[in-house]
Enzyme design. Sequence first.
Site, short mmCIF file in Angstrom:
data_model
loop_
_atom_site.label_atom_id
_atom_site.label_comp_id
_atom_site.label_asym_id
_atom_site.label_seq_id
_atom_site.Cartn_x
_atom_site.Cartn_y
_atom_site.Cartn_z
NE ARG A 38 -3.47 2.11 3.06
CZ ARG A 38 -3.08 3.15 3.79
NH1 ARG A 38 -1.84 3.21 4.24
NH2 ARG A 38 -3.92 4.14 4.09
CB SER A 107 -10.21 -0.77 2.17
OG SER A 107 -8.99 -1.48 2.05
CE LYS A 136 -6.05 2.25 7.53
NZ LYS A 136 -6.26 1.99 6.10
#
Length: 205
Positions: A38, A107, A136
């Site tokens: 990622r 996700s 996040k």
Amino acid sequence: MDELRLCLVTDRTQTRGRDLVAVVGECLAAGLLAVQVREKDLGATDLAFLCRRLVAPVRAAGAMLVVNDRADVALAVGADAVQRTHTSLPVDDLRAIVGGRLRVGASVHSLEDAVDAELKGADWVTYGPVYDTPSKRAYGPPQGLERLATVARGLRIPVIAIGGITPERVKEVRAAGAHGVAAISAILAAGSPADATRRFLEVLA
């Protein structure tokens, strides 16, 4: 999908200056069974280059390689799966591209998104952020254990918890119904990523 009990999500800015591939190699040697690449700032060419450096150690460990967002890169490098994000094509479009050659994760940040992903063919969902975590915060406030439990009850496919996950929190996350956990800084930024991996696996066992 036992590989997804513990998934390391990469972020090369959190390795404390260490080479990402070397850090992942240490974690694989410690028993890690899934790596999700990622690196959102990398274009397709650089992302493929990084993934190709990871393929051999991942294969040697019998682990699973997941590429974030880019189905084309995942197919080109021989990865095992692609992870759908909010900027990706929808799950059913990804499934149309990869067919049965790759598994597809998604996700999600709500029950509605999770149910939609399952209906469109996702093999698992990664849900969060469960706890507050800097990586996040852009996706909103932490969802908490109750919402995680609601998502886990509402799906037939595995739910992987992400966001502020530490070994100390694994027990309550699993009790809420999570099949497994995904970690970033708790492993990558640890003094010994291999030891951090082993601590996760011990509490997951």
